[in-house]
Design a protein around this motif. Structure first.
Motif, short mmCIF file in Angstrom:
data_model
loop_
_atom_site.label_atom_id
_atom_site.label_comp_id
_atom_site.label_asym_id
_atom_site.label_seq_id
_atom_site.Cartn_x
_atom_site.Cartn_y
_atom_site.Cartn_z
N PRO A 1 0.81 -1.22 0.00
CA PRO A 1 0.00 0.00 0.00
C PRO A 1 0.84 1.27 0.00
O PRO A 1 0.73 2.13 0.88
N LEU A 2 1.69 1.41 -1.01
CA LEU A 2 2.73 2.43 -0.97
C LEU A 2 2.19 3.83 -1.21
O LEU A 2 2.57 4.78 -0.51
N TRP A 3 1.32 4.01 -2.21
CA TRP A 3 0.93 5.38 -2.56
C TRP A 3 0.15 6.05 -1.44
O TRP A 3 0.36 7.23 -1.14
N THR A 4 -0.74 5.30 -0.79
CA THR A 4 -1.52 5.91 0.29
C THR A 4 -0.67 6.15 1.53
O THR A 4 -0.75 7.22 2.14
N ALA A 5 0.16 5.18 1.88
CA ALA A 5 0.98 5.33 3.09
C ALA A 5 2.01 6.44 2.94
O ALA A 5 2.20 7.26 3.84
N ALA A 6 2.68 6.48 1.79
CA ALA A 6 3.71 7.50 1.57
C ALA A 6 3.10 8.89 1.49
O ALA A 6 3.63 9.85 2.07
N LEU A 7 1.98 9.01 0.78
CA LEU A 7 1.38 10.34 0.63
C LEU A 7 0.72 10.78 1.92
O LEU A 7 0.75 11.97 2.27
N HIS B 1 -1.83 16.08 -5.19
CA HIS B 1 -0.75 15.13 -4.93
C HIS B 1 -1.22 13.69 -5.11
O HIS B 1 -0.46 12.84 -5.61
N ALA B 2 -2.46 13.39 -4.73
CA ALA B 2 -2.97 12.03 -4.91
C ALA B 2 -3.09 11.69 -6.39
O ALA B 2 -2.73 10.58 -6.82
N ARG B 3 -3.59 12.62 -7.19
CA ARG B 3 -3.71 12.37 -8.62
C ARG B 3 -2.35 12.15 -9.26
O ARG B 3 -2.17 11.27 -10.12
N THR B 4 -1.38 12.94 -8.85
CA THR B 4 -0.03 12.81 -9.41
C THR B 4 0.60 11.49 -8.98
O THR B 4 1.27 10.82 -9.79
N ALA B 5 0.40 11.10 -7.74
CA ALA B 5 0.93 9.82 -7.27
C ALA B 5 0.33 8.66 -8.06
O ALA B 5 1.05 7.72 -8.46
#
Length: 369
Positions: free
Chosen positions: A86-92, A226-230
């Motif tokens: 779950p990298l994108w949610t955890a990192a962002l 930032h979420a869209r870009t991730a």
């Protein structure tokens, strides 16, 4: 424009590629898909041990200060291997706390987030026709805290998260709020199993929350952009990984005594894939640069996410098509790229929503000649 990454990001990319390549094997992917959490916990631990989870965070939070560019480098490499973490949610989520959180929030949550022992997920989407930037979920101030009421749809990797960042509307505008996963008033309902992780819908009934940043000051727009870009970064990696499978398959499979890769129609299909992945890469890093500089931010993000949604879906469709029957066989790994690509293409409104927003944005501008 120069999109070279620089020494630190190139080193991050090399290390991430090595770890994802070594660990996200077809056998490991199958094992994770049949596990209780659908997460490769060993891979997650290895990412943490290598310092990759901490790298995007500021140095005072134990990171290397690589920010959104660092997250996007990691996500592109994850997407290449469709690695189940779950990298994108955890990192962002951790970066949002680092940038907008209070000192108490940062001290309480960032060390565990940087070390991978506790994860944060994001609750940004709602059921149609809600716009992620103006959620139907509401937040009402109560003393020094807030109460959230509403429903959030398809919260990613919900089961393993200790905290959730939730967007909600206040009298001052859109805000970002922190809740415990098991906070009073929360109800979790499993989402459709077609998602590649264990997503869930989140019901909120006067749920106690803390504000992350001041509502109405742009924090809602920050997390949306930032979420869209991730997600565009993940999709770029997914598309690149899919094209690699197609190239390998077509170079070894023969028809009428010739490699499939020598047929003109097939070459045209792959050429279109390369063009679209290049467009995805260029627009992604334009969006990352715009978010850093604060110039034409919304336009750049929308262009990048439109290419990720439209171009990324086109690529995984073509790749599946040129594989023939084995492209839909779940024993063959390319189906995972199709599943991820399709899911990402509809997240946060999808390509049609991005195009509509981009049209409205351009229509609002004054035309000069």
């Amino acid at each position: 424009m120069d999109f070279s990454l620089g020494e630190e990001l190139e080193e991050l990319r090399a290390l991430a590629r090595e770890i994802f390549t070594d660990h996200a094997t077809p056998e490991r992917l199958r094992a994770a898909e049949t596990s209780r959490t659908r997460v490769d916990d060993k891979l997650w631990a290895d990412l943490s041990a290598a310092g990759l989870l901490a790298a995007p965070l500021p140095e005072d939070a134990g990171g290397a200060g690589l920010g959104l560019p660092g997250i996007c480098v990691l996500l592109e490499e994850q997407g290449r291997r469709v690695a189940p973490v779950p990298l994108w949610t955890a990192a962002l989520g951790a970066l949002a706390l680092a940038v907008h959180g209070t000192a108490a929030q940062r001290a309480a949550l960032l060390p565990a987030a940087a070390g991978g022992s506790a994860r944060i997920t994001l609750a940004l989407e709602e059921f149609a026709p809600a716009d992620p930037r103006t959620p139907l979920t509401t937040a009402v101030s109560e003393g020094s805290g807030w109460r959230l009421t509403g429903t959030k749809a398809v919260v990613p990797s919900a089961a393993g998260a200790a905290h959730v960042l939730v967007t909600a509307t206040t009298d001052a505008g859109t805000g970002l709020f922190l809740i415990r996963r098991d906070a009073p008033g929360t109800t979790w309902t499993p989402a459709e199993t077609t998602t590649h992780d264990l997503a869930a819908h989140l019901g909120l009934d006067a749920t106690p929350a803390e504000a992350v940043g001041a509502p109405g000051t742009g924090v809602g727009e920050w997390i949306d952009g930032h979420a869209r870009t991730a997600l565009a970064a993940v999709q770029l990696g997914v598309a690149q990984g899919a094209v690699r499978y197609a190239a390998d398959h077509l170079s070894t499979r023969e028809q009428f005594g010739r490699p499939l890769a020598t047929f003109q129609a097939v070459q045209h299909q792959l050429a279109d894939c390369v063009i679209e992945t290049d467009a995805m890469r260029v627009t992604l890093w334009q969006a990352v640069t715009a978010l850093a500089d604060g110039e034409d931010t919304e336009q750049s993000v929308l262009v990048a996410t439109w290419w990720a949604g439209e171009g990324g879906l086109n690529v995984v469709h073509r790749v599946q098509h040129v594989h023939g029957g084995i492209g839909v066989d779940t024993d063959y790994p390319v189906h995972r790229h199709f599943l991820w690509g399709k899911q990402i293409s509809t997240t946060l409104g999808g390509a049609a929503g991005d195009l509509a927003r981009l049209g409205d944005l351009l229509a609002e501008r004054t035309v000069t000649s």
